[in-house]
Design a protein around this motif. Structure first.
Motif, PDB file in Angstrom:
ATOM      1  N   LEU A 128       1.086  -0.677   0.057  1.00 50.38           N
ATOM      2  CA  LEU A 128       0.093   0.399   0.155  1.00 50.38           C
ATOM      3  C   LEU A 128       0.540   0.915   0.198  1.00 50.38           C
ATOM      4  CD1 LEU A 128      -3.235  -0.627   2.998  1.00 50.38           C
ATOM      5  CD2 LEU A 128      -3.047  -0.813  -0.188  1.00 50.38           C
ATOM      6  N   PHE A 129       2.472   0.868   0.308  1.00 54.67           N
ATOM      7  CA  PHE A 129       3.358   2.120   0.735  1.00 54.67           C
ATOM      8  C   PHE A 129       4.095   2.743   0.430  1.00 54.67           C
ATOM      9  CE2 PHE A 129       0.482   1.900   4.451  1.00 54.67           C
ATOM     10  CZ  PHE A 129      -0.037   2.813   4.834  1.00 54.67           C
ATOM     11  N   HIS A 130       4.582   3.364  -0.615  1.00 52.86           N
ATOM     12  CA  HIS A 130       5.507   3.721  -0.253  1.00 52.86           C
ATOM     13  C   HIS A 130       6.898   3.914   1.035  1.00 52.86           C
ATOM     14  CE1 HIS A 130       5.071   4.918  -4.928  1.00 52.86           C
ATOM     15  NE2 HIS A 130       5.105   5.871  -4.076  1.00 52.86           N
ATOM     16  N   ASP A 131       7.821   3.357   0.976  1.00 48.83           N
ATOM     17  CA  ASP A 131       8.655   3.178   2.183  1.00 48.83           C
ATOM     18  C   ASP A 131       9.879   3.893   1.990  1.00 48.83           C
ATOM     19  OD1 ASP A 131       9.564  -0.143   2.011  1.00 48.83           O
ATOM     20  OD2 ASP A 131      10.477   1.471   1.044  1.00 48.83           O
ATOM     21  N   MET A 132      10.629   4.317   3.068  1.00 53.10           N
ATOM     22  CA  MET A 132      11.931   5.091   3.212  1.00 53.10           C
ATOM     23  C   MET A 132      12.930   4.520   2.534  1.00 53.10           C
ATOM     24  SD  MET A 132      12.161   8.356   5.034  1.00 53.10           S
ATOM     25  CE  MET A 132      10.587   9.175   5.353  1.00 53.10           C
ATOM     26  N   HIS A 133      13.132   2.680   2.631  1.00 48.47           N
ATOM     27  CA  HIS A 133      14.245   2.643   1.488  1.00 48.47           C
ATOM     28  C   HIS A 133      14.970   3.775   0.585  1.00 48.47           C
ATOM     29  CE1 HIS A 133      12.567  -1.057   3.912  1.00 48.47           C
ATOM     30  NE2 HIS A 133      13.677  -2.015   3.149  1.00 48.47           N
ATOM     31  N   LEU A 134      14.200   3.819  -0.224  1.00 53.65           N
ATOM     32  CA  LEU A 134      14.285   4.980  -1.291  1.00 53.65           C
ATOM     33  C   LEU A 134      15.095   6.346  -1.245  1.00 53.65           C
ATOM     34  CD1 LEU A 134      15.117   3.785  -4.146  1.00 53.65           C
ATOM     35  CD2 LEU A 134      12.835   4.631  -5.013  1.00 53.65           C
ATOM     36  N   PRO A 135      14.550   6.936  -0.818  1.00 52.51           N
ATOM     37  CA  PRO A 135      14.999   8.144  -0.004  1.00 52.51           C
ATOM     38  C   PRO A 135      16.182   8.105   0.788  1.00 52.51           C
ATOM     39  CG  PRO A 135      12.022   8.316   0.351  1.00 52.51           C
ATOM     40  CD  PRO A 135      13.469   6.971  -0.251  1.00 52.51           C
ATOM     41  N   LEU A 136      16.163   6.766   1.729  1.00 55.43           N
ATOM     42  CA  LEU A 136      17.329   7.131   2.555  1.00 55.43           C
ATOM     43  C   LEU A 136      18.644   6.773   1.393  1.00 55.43           C
ATOM     44  CD1 LEU A 136      16.478   5.065   5.778  1.00 55.43           C
ATOM     45  CD2 LEU A 136      16.916   7.330   5.649  1.00 55.43           C
ATOM     46  N   GLU A 137      18.712   5.043   0.711  1.00 60.06           N
ATOM     47  CA  GLU A 137      19.421   5.387  -0.494  1.00 60.06           C
ATOM     48  C   GLU A 137      19.757   6.573  -1.221  1.00 60.06           C
ATOM     49  OE1 GLU A 137      22.539   3.113  -2.250  1.00 60.06           O
ATOM     50  OE2 GLU A 137      21.837   2.830   0.215  1.00 60.06           O
ATOM     51  N   ALA A 138      18.998   7.260  -1.691  1.00 62.01           N
ATOM     52  CA  ALA A 138      19.253   8.665  -2.235  1.00 62.01           C
ATOM     53  C   ALA A 138      20.104   9.212  -1.507  1.00 62.01           C
ATOM     54  CB  ALA A 138      18.082   9.379  -3.008  1.00 62.01           C
ATOM     55  N   LEU A 139      19.343   9.666  -0.048  1.00 54.29           N
ATOM     56  CA  LEU A 139      20.249  10.732   0.456  1.00 54.29           C
ATOM     57  C   LEU A 139      21.651  10.128   1.004  1.00 54.29           C
ATOM     58  CD1 LEU A 139      20.681  12.656   2.417  1.00 54.29           C
ATOM     59  CD2 LEU A 139      19.518  11.428   4.341  1.00 54.29           C
ATOM     60  N   ARG A 140      22.151   9.366   0.604  1.00 53.50           N
ATOM     61  CA  ARG A 140      23.678   8.235   1.258  1.00 53.50           C
ATOM     62  C   ARG A 140      24.213   8.570  -0.257  1.00 53.50           C
ATOM     63  NH1 ARG A 140      26.688   4.462   0.130  1.00 53.50           N
ATOM     64  NH2 ARG A 140      24.983   3.944  -1.987  1.00 53.50           N
ATOM     65  N   ARG A 141      24.031   8.137  -1.057  1.00 50.37           N
ATOM     66  CA  ARG A 141      24.088   8.189  -2.706  1.00 50.37           C
ATOM     67  C   ARG A 141      24.865   9.322  -3.438  1.00 50.37           C
ATOM     68  NH1 ARG A 141      21.535   4.218  -6.923  1.00 50.37           N
ATOM     69  NH2 ARG A 141      21.868   2.531  -5.354  1.00 50.37           N
ATOM     70  N   SER A 142      24.158  11.010  -2.584  1.00 47.46           N
ATOM     71  CA  SER A 142      24.346  11.883  -2.564  1.00 47.46           C
ATOM     72  C   SER A 142      25.561  12.753  -1.687  1.00 47.46           C
ATOM     73  CB  SER A 142      22.250  12.892  -2.810  1.00 47.46           C
ATOM     74  OG  SER A 142      21.584  12.609  -3.328  1.00 47.46           O
ATOM     75  N   ALA A 143      25.312  11.954  -0.714  1.00 47.11           N
ATOM     76  CA  ALA A 143      26.082  13.265   0.160  1.00 47.11           C
ATOM     77  C   ALA A 143      27.463  12.447  -0.062  1.00 47.11           C
ATOM     78  CB  ALA A 143      25.892  12.163   2.190  1.00 47.11           C
ATOM     79  N   LEU A 144      27.775  11.134  -0.170  1.00 48.56           N
ATOM     80  CA  LEU A 144      29.155  10.435  -1.078  1.00 48.56           C
ATOM     81  C   LEU A 144      29.272  11.641  -2.135  1.00 48.56           C
ATOM     82  CD1 LEU A 144      30.689   8.050  -0.330  1.00 48.56           C
ATOM     83  CD2 LEU A 144      30.167   6.960  -2.464  1.00 48.56           C
ATOM     84  N   PHE A 145      28.287  11.818  -3.303  1.00 43.28           N
ATOM     85  CA  PHE A 145      28.892  12.708  -4.382  1.00 43.28           C
ATOM     86  C   PHE A 145      29.471  13.882  -3.717  1.00 43.28           C
ATOM     87  CE2 PHE A 145      27.640  15.799  -7.153  1.00 43.28           C
ATOM     88  CZ  PHE A 145      28.013  15.392  -8.086  1.00 43.28           C
ATOM     89  N   VAL A 146      28.249  14.794  -3.229  1.00 42.27           N
ATOM     90  CA  VAL A 146      28.915  15.920  -2.459  1.00 42.27           C
ATOM     91  C   VAL A 146      30.618  15.834  -1.709  1.00 42.27           C
ATOM     92  CG1 VAL A 146      28.126  17.585  -1.073  1.00 42.27           C
ATOM     93  CG2 VAL A 146      26.402  16.643  -2.048  1.00 42.27           C
TER      94      VAL A 146
END
Length: 260
Positions: free
Chosen positions: A65-83
Motif C-alpha cells: 500500500l505504501f512507498h517506504d523509506m528505502h529509496l529516500p535513504l539510499e538517495a540521501l546516502r548516494r548524494s552525500a557521497l557525491f557531494v
C-alpha cells in the motif's frame, strides 16, 4: 510487559537501481562560479520517480500500500557521497558510512501508492563536521521529503569518512529492511496488526560495528506499550538490536503504524 524475540535475517539484499537528478542551490556567487570547495554547508534539490511496485527483498512480509523509506535513504546516502567528493574534497579511497540515521513519516497520505508514477523531491543540506586541513571527517545530512509536492517526511544522517584501510560492510538499507521485517512480524504477533496496511512511521539507527559479509545477523527485539497516535491509528514502538555472534552491529528504534 516487554517481550523479546530473536531471529536470523539475511544479511544481503539486491542492489537498488534508480535515476536521480541533483541540483546544487549555491548560497553565494563564489559557490556558483567555483562549485565551492569551501567547508561550509551546501544545499541541493533532488528529484526522482518512485517505483510503482515495492522492490522484492525476499519472502518477508511487506506492504504493497505504501512507498517506504528505502529509496529516500539510499538517495540521501548516494548524494552525500557525491557531494563529499565533489564539493568537500574527501578522498575517494576513504570508506563512508552512515553512523546514525533518523527518518519520520510526517504525513501518511502521500506515501500511499496510487497505482501510477509518483515524484519524490528532497531538499538536502550537507554540513561538514570535524574539518581538518579543509577536509571534513564527516557530514551532517538533512532532508525534507515531498511526494507529488506534499511535504510528508524527514530524513537525517551522520556520514563518517573512515581511514582507507578500514574494512566496513553493511548498509543503512540492509539494516532498514531487516528491522522492517522484524518490526512487522512483532506488530502482527503482539498487536494484531495487518502487515498489508503497516508502515514504519519512525525509524532511527545507530551503527556500532561493521557486519561481516555473507553471514546472517541476529536481531533481538523488545516492544513498548501499544498506543494510538493523535489521529487514532494504532502504533507499536520497538527497540531492535542487531548482532553477529558476540559483536553488536547496531541498535534501531522504530514505530510501526497501522493504517485503519
Amino acid at each position: 510487559m516487554v517481550p523479546t524475540k530473536r531471529s536470523d535475517i539475511p544479511a544481503d539484499i539486491p542492489a537498488m537501481s534508480f535515476t536521480r537528478h541533483l541540483v546544487h542551490r549555491a548560497s553565494s556567487f563564489e559557490g556558483i562560479m567555483h562549485g565551492s570547495a569551501t567547508p561550509v554547508a551546501q544545499h541541493f534539490t533532488l528529484s526522482m520517480a518512485l517505483p510503482q511496485q515495492r522492490p522484492d527483498f525476499g519472502g518477508a512480509p511487506r506492504s504493497g500500500l505504501f512507498h517506504d523509506m528505502h529509496l529516500p535513504l539510499e538517495a540521501l546516502r548516494r548524494s552525500a557521497l557525491f557531494v563529499a567528493h565533489r564539493y568537500f574534497r574527501v578522498p575517494a579511497e576513504r570508506a563512508a558510512v552512515f553512523s546514525s540515521t533518523d527518518s519520520e513519516v510526517t504525513a501518511l497520505a502521500p506515501w500511499r501508492r496510487s497505482g501510477g508514477p509518483a515524484q519524490l523531491t528532497m531538499e538536502l543540506t550537507f554540513s561538514p563536521v570535524d574539518v581538518v586541513h579543509g577536509v571534513p571527517r564527516g557530514l551532517e545530512c538533512e532532508s525534507t521529503l515531498r511526494i507529488e509536492g506534499s511535504v510528508c517526511g524527514t530524513a537525517t544522517a551522520r556520514m563518517e569518512f573512515l581511514a582507507p584501510d578500514t574494512d566496513h560492510h553493511g548498509s543503512t538499507v540492509e539494516l532498514l529492511e531487516g528491522s522492517r521485517e522484524m518490526a512487522f512480524l512483532l506488530a502482527a504477533q503482539l498487536g494484531g496488526f495487518s502487515v498489508g496496511s503497516c508502515i514504519l512511521s519512525r525509524w532511527n539507527a545507530r551503527l556500532e560495528s561493521s557486519a561481516a559479509p555473507g553471514l546472517p545477523a541476529s536481531c533481538t527485539a523488545s516492544s513498548g506499550a501499544l498506543r494510538r497516535e493523535p489521529d487514532g491509528r494504532p502504533a507499536l514502538p520497538l527497540t531492535l538490536v542487531f548482532s553477529q555472534g558476540p559483536h553488536r552491529i547496531g541498535t534501531v528504534g522504530a514505530v510501526v503504524l497501522q493504517d485503519c
